[in-house]
Design an enzyme around this catalytic site. Structure first.
Site, PDB file in Angstrom:
ATOM      1  N   ARG A  26       0.827  -1.214   0.000  1.00  0.00           N
ATOM      2  CA  ARG A  26       0.000   0.000   0.000  1.00  0.00           C
ATOM      3  C   ARG A  26       0.860   1.262   0.000  1.00  0.00           C
ATOM      4  NH1 ARG A  26      -2.840  -4.233   1.823  1.00  0.00           N
ATOM      5  NH2 ARG A  26      -5.127  -4.197   1.880  1.00  0.00           N
ATOM      6  N   GLY A  94      -1.484 -11.852  -4.757  1.00  0.00           N
ATOM      7  CA  GLY A  94      -2.926 -11.562  -4.786  1.00  0.00           C
ATOM      8  C   GLY A  94      -3.194 -10.093  -4.474  1.00  0.00           C
ATOM      9  N   ARG A 122      -6.888 -18.308  -8.709  1.00  0.00           N
ATOM     10  CA  ARG A 122      -7.608 -17.618  -7.612  1.00  0.00           C
ATOM     11  C   ARG A 122      -8.782 -16.778  -8.131  1.00  0.00           C
ATOM     12  NH1 ARG A 122      -3.274 -15.142  -3.574  1.00  0.00           N
ATOM     13  NH2 ARG A 122      -5.171 -14.872  -2.348  1.00  0.00           N
ATOM     14  N   ASP A 314      -4.644 -15.210   7.616  1.00  0.00           N
ATOM     15  CA  ASP A 314      -3.379 -15.775   7.132  1.00  0.00           C
ATOM     16  C   ASP A 314      -2.674 -16.621   8.197  1.00  0.00           C
ATOM     17  OD1 ASP A 314      -3.771 -14.563   4.705  1.00  0.00           O
ATOM     18  OD2 ASP A 314      -2.568 -12.794   5.177  1.00  0.00           O
ATOM     19  N   ARG A 345      -5.621 -23.894   1.624  1.00  0.00           N
ATOM     20  CA  ARG A 345      -4.928 -24.071   2.908  1.00  0.00           C
ATOM     21  C   ARG A 345      -5.698 -24.944   3.881  1.00  0.00           C
ATOM     22  NH1 ARG A 345      -2.635 -17.883   3.341  1.00  0.00           N
ATOM     23  NH2 ARG A 345      -0.852 -18.216   1.972  1.00  0.00           N
TER      24      ARG A 345
HETATM   25  C1  S3P Z   1      -4.394  -8.958   2.235  1.00  0.00           C
HETATM   26  C2  S3P Z   1      -5.659  -9.376   2.532  1.00  0.00           C
HETATM   27  C3  S3P Z   1      -6.029 -10.772   2.782  1.00  0.00           C
HETATM   28  C4  S3P Z   1      -4.809 -11.609   3.128  1.00  0.00           C
HETATM   29  C5  S3P Z   1      -3.656 -11.360   2.204  1.00  0.00           C
HETATM   30  C6  S3P Z   1      -3.248  -9.897   2.222  1.00  0.00           C
HETATM   31  C7  S3P Z   1      -4.154  -7.542   1.934  1.00  0.00           C
HETATM   32  O1  S3P Z   1      -6.638 -11.304   1.619  1.00  0.00           O
HETATM   33  O2  S3P Z   1      -5.138 -12.980   3.111  1.00  0.00           O
HETATM   34  O3  S3P Z   1      -2.541 -12.148   2.564  1.00  0.00           O
HETATM   35  O4  S3P Z   1      -2.994  -7.091   1.916  1.00  0.00           O
HETATM   36  O5  S3P Z   1      -5.141  -6.826   1.704  1.00  0.00           O
HETATM   37  P1  S3P Z   1      -8.225 -11.129   1.344  1.00  0.00           P
HETATM   38  O6  S3P Z   1      -8.493  -9.694   1.291  1.00  0.00           O
HETATM   39  O7  S3P Z   1      -8.459 -11.792   0.023  1.00  0.00           O
HETATM   40  O8  S3P Z   1      -8.899 -11.840   2.463  1.00  0.00           O
END
Ligand code: S3P
Length: 427
Positions: A26, A94, A122, A314, A345
């Protein structure tokens, strides 16, 4: 690569954990879209966050890394990005693909986000669908469900959106699109999830109002701000559990970010009877931080479900390991989201633990673990998932026989020095 790991007699020392992954993504992304130069100190140089930097550079952002490993951004404002010459590869990240979807939606140029095998599996429909509702022209594979995702302009307008899952990545993508839309966005969350986006954008001057589970965003410009990233509580969680379940442990973890939307693991371990002491509370750019001491504990089983899940999503693979050493039956439910992470997981945790001697039952949305205190060792794969690799690393510290791990280096995604630290601490 394969690692052969042996039990340790004691676990002692002070641990500096890597910088927070979510906040590093971010800080560099938002500062690249802000007005003015900014310095990000203690940035996570892990593969995922480096993917975010590489994607931003392909979009024309100037980003430097100085000799002290600070990341320097030279933001030219919200509309400064330009058409990339190649596909934007997010690797395994992700957070990069979902947040950047919010950044690229409605831009007046064509761009394509793609990633590795795991990313292509995903779910992306959760992000694509509301962005299309806002007016973005987007096409993604498998009926808009998977990467690659192609963006081609569109005019973003206001929507009032009920999120189907408590996902910080989805929420952040919508907030970022809302900032550049004609008249903002209203987002209704089913439960709280990590709020680093709201905090940092607020800090940078964006108009974001949060009331309970409702978030209202107005079109805004943001200013570059210097950020110091705290240590990642998700990375600390491996040592927190190691400290509890090892028979001879006393560890101090420095500078852990303890934002309450991330610290569910601390509440759970406290409930289970862990010896946790927090000290030196500080504030890093609007985020609470402290040192945590953890020592050998007699854990009791617990129930983890509902609104607590997004606060520790996580950490569930490592909490499952703690549950093996807790007296009684631990039940984790409402966690189906875990099936859509870097790997499934739920099934992979159940698979390795059962093979290692634990008593564990798979649920559609979680697992039930009987605390039989048994991890006997064996050969396991990380399945390309950093959090599974590190959970196996911690299991080796207490396992009766050695643990052999295939593809352990995947931990570099979030914790580049994990194996070095394991070797030093577990000696
Ligand atoms: C994250 C949000 C989570 C988390 C990922 C990091 C983030 O995912 O599992 O490791 O940085 O916003 P989700 O928003 O898909 O739950």
């Amino acid at each position: 690569m394969e690692f052969y790991l042996y039990k340790s007699n004691s676990l002692r020392g002070e641990i500096t954990i890597p910088p927070d992954k979510s906040m590093s993504h971010r800080a560099v992304m938002f500062n690249s879209l802000a007005a003015g130069k900014a310095k990000i100190s203690n940035f996570l140089m892990g593969e995922d966050c480096l993917s975010t930097i590489s994607v931003l550079k392909k979009l024309g952002s100037k980003i430097d890394i100085d000799s002290a490993q600070n990341v320097i951004t030279y933001g030219q404002g919200m509309n400064s990005l330009k058409e990339p010459k190649e596909i934007l590869n997010v690797g395994n990240s992700g957070t990069t693909i979902r947040l950047m979807s919010g950044v690229l939606a409605g831009r007046r140029f064509r761009s394509v986000l793609d990633g590795d095998e795991s990313i292509r599996r995903r779910p992306m429909g959760r992000v694509v669908k509301p962005l299309k509702m806002m007016g973005a022209n987007i096409n993604a594979k498998n009926n808009n469900e998977n990467a690659p995702i192609e963006f081609r302009g569109g005019e973003l307008k206001n929507i009032d959106y009920d999120m189907p899952v408590a996902s910080a990545q989805l929420k952040s993508a919508l907030i970022l699109a809302g900032l550049r839309s004609k008249d903002g966005i209203t987002i209704n969350q089913p439960a709280l999830s990590r709020d680093h986006t709201e905090r940092l954008l607020g800090f940078m001057g964006a108009t974001i109002k949060t009331k309970g589970l409702k978030i209202q965003v107005k079109p805004s410009n943001i200013n570059g701000v210097d950020v110091v990233i705290p240590g990642d509580i998700s990375s600390a969680s491996y040592w927190l559990v190691a400290g509890c379940i090892h028979k001879n442990a006393d560890l101090t973890i420095k500078n852990v970010g303890i934002n309450e939307t991330r610290s569910g693991i601390i509440s759970v371990l406290n409930r289970m009877g862990a010896n946790i002491k927090m000290s030196n509370k500080l504030d890093y750019s609007g985020e609470p931080v402290c040192d945590i001491n953890i020592s050998t504990s007699n854990l009791k089983a617990t129930i983890i479900s509902g609104e607590e899940i997004p606060l520790l999503i996580d950490e569930i693979p490592i909490i499952a390991l703690a549950a093996v050493f807790a007296e009684g039956e631990t039940k984790i439910s409402d966690a189906e989201e875990l099936r859509y992470k870097e790997s499934d997981r739920i099934s992979l945790t159940v698979e390795w633990m059962r093979k290692a001697g634990a008593e564990i039952e798979e649920l559609k949305d979680g697992m039930i673990i009987q605390g039989n205190g048994k991890i006997t060792g064996g050969k396991f794969s990380s399945h390309g998932d950093h959090r599974l690799a590190m959970t196996l690393g911690i299991a080796s510290l207490i396992s009766e026989n050695p643990i052999e791990i295939e593809n352990p280096e995947v931990s570099n995604v979030s914790y580049p020095k994990f194996w070095e630290t394991l070797k030093i601490i577990g000696n």
